[in-house]
Scaffold this motif. Structure first.
Motif, PDB file in Angstrom:
ATOM      1  N   CYS A 124       0.050  -0.662 -14.404  1.00 35.00           N
ATOM      2  CA  CYS A 124      -0.444   0.557 -13.765  1.00 35.00           C
ATOM      3  C   CYS A 124       0.752   1.293 -13.180  1.00 35.00           C
ATOM      4  O   CYS A 124       1.425   0.776 -12.279  1.00 35.00           O
ATOM      5  N   VAL A 125       1.004   2.480 -13.693  1.00 34.73           N
ATOM      6  CA  VAL A 125       2.184   3.213 -13.223  1.00 34.73           C
ATOM      7  C   VAL A 125       2.045   3.566 -11.739  1.00 34.73           C
ATOM      8  O   VAL A 125       3.018   3.524 -10.980  1.00 34.73           O
ATOM      9  N   LEU A 126       0.818   3.854 -11.316  1.00 33.98           N
ATOM     10  CA  LEU A 126       0.597   4.212  -9.912  1.00 33.98           C
ATOM     11  C   LEU A 126       0.933   3.036  -8.998  1.00 33.98           C
ATOM     12  O   LEU A 126       1.571   3.195  -7.953  1.00 33.98           O
ATOM     13  N   ARG A 127       0.534   1.847  -9.414  1.00 31.95           N
ATOM     14  CA  ARG A 127       0.822   0.659  -8.609  1.00 31.95           C
ATOM     15  C   ARG A 127       2.341   0.408  -8.534  1.00 31.95           C
ATOM     16  O   ARG A 127       2.881   0.091  -7.481  1.00 31.95           O
ATOM     17  N   ALA A 128       3.002   0.582  -9.689  1.00 32.03           N
ATOM     18  CA  ALA A 128       4.456   0.389  -9.704  1.00 32.03           C
ATOM     19  C   ALA A 128       5.132   1.403  -8.787  1.00 32.03           C
ATOM     20  O   ALA A 128       6.018   1.054  -7.989  1.00 32.03           O
ATOM     21  N   VAL A 129       4.686   2.645  -8.867  1.00 25.55           N
ATOM     22  CA  VAL A 129       5.282   3.702  -8.031  1.00 25.55           C
ATOM     23  C   VAL A 129       5.028   3.405  -6.551  1.00 25.55           C
ATOM     24  O   VAL A 129       5.898   3.579  -5.696  1.00 25.55           O
ATOM     25  N   LEU A 130       3.810   2.924  -6.250  1.00 26.54           N
ATOM     26  CA  LEU A 130       3.492   2.565  -4.859  1.00 26.54           C
ATOM     27  C   LEU A 130       4.437   1.473  -4.345  1.00 26.54           C
ATOM     28  O   LEU A 130       4.960   1.546  -3.238  1.00 26.54           O
ATOM     29  N   ARG A 131       4.663   0.450  -5.169  1.00 26.70           N
ATOM     30  CA  ARG A 131       5.546  -0.655  -4.742  1.00 26.70           C
ATOM     31  C   ARG A 131       6.944  -0.132  -4.421  1.00 26.70           C
ATOM     32  O   ARG A 131       7.546  -0.500  -3.430  1.00 26.70           O
ATOM     33  N   TRP A 132       7.461   0.715  -5.314  1.00 27.90           N
ATOM     34  CA  TRP A 132       8.807   1.250  -5.075  1.00 27.90           C
ATOM     35  C   TRP A 132       8.822   2.107  -3.804  1.00 27.90           C
ATOM     36  O   TRP A 132       9.770   2.060  -3.028  1.00 27.90           O
ATOM     37  N   THR A 133       7.731   2.878  -3.602  1.00 24.53           N
ATOM     38  CA  THR A 133       7.708   3.757  -2.424  1.00 24.53           C
ATOM     39  C   THR A 133       7.640   2.922  -1.150  1.00 24.53           C
ATOM     40  O   THR A 133       8.243   3.280  -0.130  1.00 24.53           O
ATOM     41  N   GLU A 134       6.916   1.802  -1.214  1.00 21.00           N
ATOM     42  CA  GLU A 134       6.899   0.892  -0.049  1.00 21.00           C
ATOM     43  C   GLU A 134       8.316   0.397   0.254  1.00 21.00           C
ATOM     44  O   GLU A 134       8.715   0.262   1.404  1.00 21.00           O
ATOM     45  N   PHE A 135       9.055   0.143  -0.811  1.00 23.97           N
ATOM     46  CA  PHE A 135      10.455  -0.288  -0.631  1.00 23.97           C
ATOM     47  C   PHE A 135      11.249   0.797   0.095  1.00 23.97           C
ATOM     48  O   PHE A 135      11.953   0.531   1.079  1.00 23.97           O
ATOM     49  N   TYR A 136      11.128   2.043  -0.355  1.00 20.24           N
ATOM     50  CA  TYR A 136      11.895   3.125   0.286  1.00 20.24           C
ATOM     51  C   TYR A 136      11.452   3.336   1.729  1.00 20.24           C
ATOM     52  O   TYR A 136      12.281   3.618   2.605  1.00 20.24           O
ATOM     53  N   GLU A 137      10.138   3.209   1.976  1.00 19.32           N
ATOM     54  CA  GLU A 137       9.661   3.353   3.353  1.00 19.32           C
ATOM     55  C   GLU A 137      10.313   2.284   4.240  1.00 19.32           C
ATOM     56  O   GLU A 137      10.785   2.545   5.343  1.00 19.32           O
ATOM     57  N   HIS A 138      10.350   1.065   3.712  1.00 17.16           N
ATOM     58  CA  HIS A 138      10.917  -0.056   4.468  1.00 17.16           C
ATOM     59  C   HIS A 138      12.411   0.128   4.699  1.00 17.16           C
ATOM     60  O   HIS A 138      12.945  -0.195   5.764  1.00 17.16           O
ATOM     61  N   GLU A 139      13.110   0.659   3.694  1.00 15.31           N
ATOM     62  CA  GLU A 139      14.571   0.742   3.762  1.00 15.31           C
ATOM     63  C   GLU A 139      15.073   2.051   4.367  1.00 15.31           C
ATOM     64  O   GLU A 139      16.271   2.169   4.650  1.00 15.31           O
ATOM     65  N   SER A 140      14.176   3.030   4.550  1.00 13.16           N
ATOM     66  CA  SER A 140      14.596   4.292   5.182  1.00 13.16           C
ATOM     67  C   SER A 140      15.191   3.961   6.545  1.00 13.16           C
ATOM     68  O   SER A 140      14.587   3.246   7.338  1.00 13.16           O
ATOM     69  N   CYS A 141      16.381   4.495   6.812  1.00 13.25           N
ATOM     70  CA  CYS A 141      17.054   4.120   8.071  1.00 13.25           C
ATOM     71  C   CYS A 141      16.478   4.862   9.256  1.00 13.25           C
ATOM     72  O   CYS A 141      16.747   4.516  10.402  1.00 13.25           O
ATOM     73  N   GLY A 142      15.703   5.920   9.010  1.00 11.91           N
ATOM     74  CA  GLY A 142      15.032   6.628  10.091  1.00 11.91           C
ATOM     75  C   GLY A 142      15.853   7.741  10.725  1.00 11.91           C
ATOM     76  O   GLY A 142      15.388   8.408  11.650  1.00 11.91           O
ATOM     77  N   LYS A 143      17.042   7.967  10.224  1.00 10.73           N
ATOM     78  CA  LYS A 143      17.910   8.963  10.870  1.00 10.73           C
ATOM     79  C   LYS A 143      17.388  10.393  10.713  1.00 10.73           C
ATOM     80  O   LYS A 143      17.516  11.204  11.617  1.00 10.73           O
ATOM     81  N   CYS A 144      16.820  10.691   9.529  1.00 12.49           N
ATOM     82  CA  CYS A 144      16.365  12.083   9.348  1.00 12.49           C
ATOM     83  C   CYS A 144      14.851  12.130   9.124  1.00 12.49           C
ATOM     84  O   CYS A 144      14.256  11.228   8.541  1.00 12.49           O
ATOM     85  N   THR A 145      14.264  13.240   9.593  1.00 10.09           N
ATOM     86  CA  THR A 145      12.800  13.360   9.586  1.00 10.09           C
ATOM     87  C   THR A 145      12.192  13.393   8.182  1.00 10.09           C
ATOM     88  O   THR A 145      11.193  12.706   7.936  1.00 10.09           O
ATOM     89  N   PRO A 146      12.745  14.169   7.229  1.00  7.45           N
ATOM     90  CA  PRO A 146      12.055  14.238   5.929  1.00  7.45           C
ATOM     91  C   PRO A 146      11.852  12.864   5.300  1.00  7.45           C
ATOM     92  O   PRO A 146      10.768  12.570   4.785  1.00  7.45           O
ATOM     93  N   CYS A 147      12.864  12.021   5.348  1.00  6.54           N
ATOM     94  CA  CYS A 147      12.754  10.711   4.708  1.00  6.54           C
ATOM     95  C   CYS A 147      11.953   9.737   5.570  1.00  6.54           C
ATOM     96  O   CYS A 147      11.083   9.030   5.075  1.00  6.54           O
ATOM     97  N   ARG A 148      12.231   9.716   6.875  1.00  4.03           N
ATOM     98  CA  ARG A 148      11.527   8.769   7.751  1.00  4.03           C
ATOM     99  C   ARG A 148      10.018   9.014   7.722  1.00  4.03           C
ATOM    100  O   ARG A 148       9.224   8.112   7.502  1.00  4.03           O
ATOM    101  N   GLU A 149       9.618  10.280   7.905  1.00 11.33           N
ATOM    102  CA  GLU A 149       8.184  10.605   7.927  1.00 11.33           C
ATOM    103  C   GLU A 149       7.623  10.665   6.508  1.00 11.33           C
ATOM    104  O   GLU A 149       6.520  10.208   6.240  1.00 11.33           O
ATOM    105  N   GLY A 150       8.413  11.254   5.613  1.00 11.00           N
ATOM    106  CA  GLY A 150       7.927  11.478   4.251  1.00 11.00           C
ATOM    107  C   GLY A 150       7.615  10.189   3.516  1.00 11.00           C
ATOM    108  O   GLY A 150       6.567  10.070   2.880  1.00 11.00           O
ATOM    109  N   THR A 151       8.494   9.193   3.616  1.00  8.90           N
ATOM    110  CA  THR A 151       8.237   7.942   2.890  1.00  8.90           C
ATOM    111  C   THR A 151       6.985   7.261   3.446  1.00  8.90           C
ATOM    112  O   THR A 151       6.196   6.683   2.701  1.00  8.90           O
TER     113      THR A 151
END
Ligand code: FMN
Ligand code: SF4
Length: 432
Positions: free
Chosen positions: A326-353
Motif C-alpha cells: 500500500c503506497v499510502l501506508r509506506a508514505v505514512l511510515r516515512w512521514t512518521e520518520f520525518y516527524e520523529h526526526e524533525s529537530c523542531g527548529k523551524c515551524t513549517p517542518c516541526r508543525e507540518g510533519t
C-alpha cells in the motif's frame, strides 16, 4: 551481465582480513598516500576536480571544487569532517564500507586533509553503530602505529590527527551544519548559511565536510588518475558508486557500478523482484527523493537523468516495492520518520510533519476525503522551499510523488472504508 559492476570501493569486501592494516596493505592499500604527499596540495585538489568526482552524500556537488573553496594561507586551522552519519532510509553503503575496509576511508581522509591543509580530521559516525566505531578506532590506531597518521607522516612534514567521534543517533546530525554543531558538543541543530563551512565551519574555522563514499573514492583516483575515474559513468556524473538494492527484490545488497546504470540492469543482474511479483514503486535515492514507478526502470541512475525524471539520485538507496504494498501506508511510515526526526527548529517542518502524519493516518483508515488530499498538498507546499534545512524538503517528497502517481489508491481507502491491502502480503514471509 556482471561486467557492468565495477568493484573498487567494494573490491575487498569478500577478503576476510581486509579490515586490518596487513590485509589492506596486501591489496596495495596505503600506497596512494605517499603518492599524494609527493604532490603539492593544490595539485591533489586539481586531480580530484578533474576526475569529476561529485559528493556521494546526496547533493552531488563537485568534491574537488568544494576542497578548493577553503582559503589557502589564511593562518587559521583547517578541518576535515567525514560525514558517516548514514541515516537516510534505505541507505546502507557507508556502514558496510567502514566495517569491511576502514583503512580505505582513513587513507582517503589523510589525502583529503593534506590537500585542504588540515591537521585534524574528524569521522562523525552515527551513534547506533558501535561496531563501526570500534572498527574505525582500531584501524586508526593501526595507521598511527604504521606512521600513516601522526606527526611528520612518512617524513613529509605533514601532521594529521584523526578523531573518530560517535554521535548520539539523529538523522538531522547528517545535515552538515547540524553535524558540526553536534561535533562541537551542542544539540545538533542546523545553522544558517552563509557563512558556509569552507569559510566558518567547525569552531568557526574553514572546514570541508564530505560523505564517507566521496572520501573513500579518493585513493583510487590518486592511484589510477583523474582520467581513469572520469572514463567511468556518464558525461556529467562520472565514476562509480554503491547502489543499495532493498525491499521486495530477490537479492538485496550493495552493488557497485558506474553511475548511469539502470534499475532494470541492476534487477536483471541480481535476480529481479521476488518471484511472481512486479515492481510497483521505488525510491532512487532514499525516502527523501520522489518516488518513481515501473515506467522509470530504464532511467539512467545518474544525477541528470534522475532529475529529468522528476526525482533525485540522492544516496542511491533503491528501495523497491511490489504490487502487494500500500503506497499510502509506506508514505505514512516515512512521514512518521520525518516527524520523529524533525529537530523542531523551524515551524513549517516541526508543525507540518506532525499534521501530515495526522492527515495520512485519517486517509489510511478510510476516514479521509478529497479535501484531505488537497490539504496534504497544501501543507507540502508550505514546507517545500520554506523550511530551514533540507530535511523539510525531503519530508514532502514521498507524499507529493505518492499522490502524483497513486492518487486513486489514496482515495480507494475512503471508498472501501479502510486499507484495501493485506499488510501481511507485503512482508517477505507473507506471500512469496
Ligand atoms: C536531513 C539530512 C541528512 C543528511 N544525512 C547525511 C548523511 O547521513 N551522510 C552524508 O554524507 N550526507 C548527509 N546529508 C548531506 C550533507 O548535508 C552534506 O551534503 C554531505 O555530507 C556532503 O558530502 P558530499 O559532498 O561528499 O556528498 C544529509 C542532509 C540532510 C538535509
Ligand atoms: S526543516 Fe526540520 S529538521 Fe530542518 S531545521 Fe527545520 S525543523 Fe529542523
Amino acid at each position: 551481465m556482471t561486467d557492468m559492476l565495477t568493484p573498487v570501493l567494494t573490491a575487498l569486501w569478500d577478503q576476510p582480513d581486509a579490515f586490518t592494516l596487513d590485509g589492506y596493505r596486501q591489496a596495495h592499500g596505503w600506497e596512494a598516500l605517499p603518492k599524494a604527499l609527493d604532490m603539492a596540495p593544490g595539485d591533489v585538489i586539481a586531480m580530484v576536480k578533474d576526475s569529476g568526482l561529485r559528493g556521494r552524500g546526496g547533493a552531488g556537488f563537485s568534491t574537488g571544487t568544494k576542497w578548493s573553496f577553503l582559503p589557502q594561507g589564511d593562518g587559521k586551522p583547517h578541518y576535515l569532517v567525514v560525514n558517516a552519519d548514514e541515516s537516510e532510509p534505505g541507505t546502507c553503503k557507508d556502514t558496510p564500507l567502514m566495517m569491511a575496509n576502514p583503512h580505505l576511508l582513513i587513507e582517503g581522509a589523510a589525502i583529503a586533509a593534506y590537500a585542504i591543509r588540515a591537521k585534524h580530521a574528524f569521522i562523525y559516525v552515527r551513534g547506533e553503530v558501535t561496531h563501526v566505531v570500534r572498527r574505525l578506532r582500531h584501524a586508526v590506531e593501526e595507521a598511527y602505529a604504521a606512521g600513516f597518521l601522526g606527526t611528520d607522516i612518512l617524513g613529509s612534514g605533514f601532521d594529521l590527527e584523526v578523531i573518530v567521534h560517535a554521535g548520539a543517533g539523529a538523522y538531522i546530525c547528517g545535515e552538515e551544519s547540524a553535524l558540526l554543531t553536534s561535533l562541537e558538543g551542542y544539540r545538533g541543530l542546523p545553522r544558517l548559511r552563509p557563512p558556509f563551512p569552507a569559510v566558518a565551519g567547525l569552531y568557526a574555522s574553514p572546514t570541508d565536510i564530505n560523505n564517507v563514499e566521496s572520501i573513500a573514492s579518493v585513493p583510487s583516483i590518486v592511484m589510477n588518475g583523474a582520467d581513469w575515474f572520469a572514463g567511468l559513468g556518464t558525461e556529467k556524473s562520472k565514476g562509480f558508486g554503491i547502489f543499495n538494492l532493498s525491499g521486495h527484490v530477490t537479492t538485496p545488497g550493495a552493488y557497485e557500478a558506474p553511475l548511469g546504470i539502470t534499475l532494470r540492469e541492476l534487477l536483471d543482474m541480481s535476480g529481479g523482484m521476488r518471484a511472481g511479483h512486479r515492481l510497483k514503486f521505488w525510491t532512487p535515492g532514499g525516502s527523501s527523493t520522489p518516488l518513481l514507478t515501473d515506467e522509470h526502470l530504464d532511467v539512467p541512475l545518474d544525477f541528470e537523468s534522475v532529475a529529468a525524471a522528476g526525482s533525485m539520485l540522492g544516496t542511491r538507496a533503491l528501495m523497491c516495492f511490489d504490487e502487494t504494498t500500500c503506497v499510502l501506508r509506506a508514505v505514512l511510515r516515512w512521514t512518521e520518520f520525518y516527524e520523529h526526526e524533525s529537530c523542531g527548529k523551524c515551524t513549517p517542518c516541526r508543525e507540518g510533519t506532525f499534521w501530515m502524519v495526522k492527515v495520512l493516518e485519517r486517509l489510511e483508515h478510510g476516514r479521509g476525503t478529497e479535501e484531505d488530499l488537497e490539504k496534504l498538498l497544501d501543507i507540502c507546499d508550505n514546507i517545500l522551499g520554506r523550511a530551514f534545512c533540507a530535511l523539510g524538503d525531503g519530508a514532502v517528497s514521498p507524499i507529493t510523488s505518492g499522490i502524483q502517481y497513486f492518487r486513486d489508491e489514496f482515495m480507494q481507502h475512503q471508498k472501501e472504508g479502510g486499507c484495501p491491502f493485506d499488510p501481511a502480503a507485503s512482508t517477505l514471509w507473507g506471500n512469496s
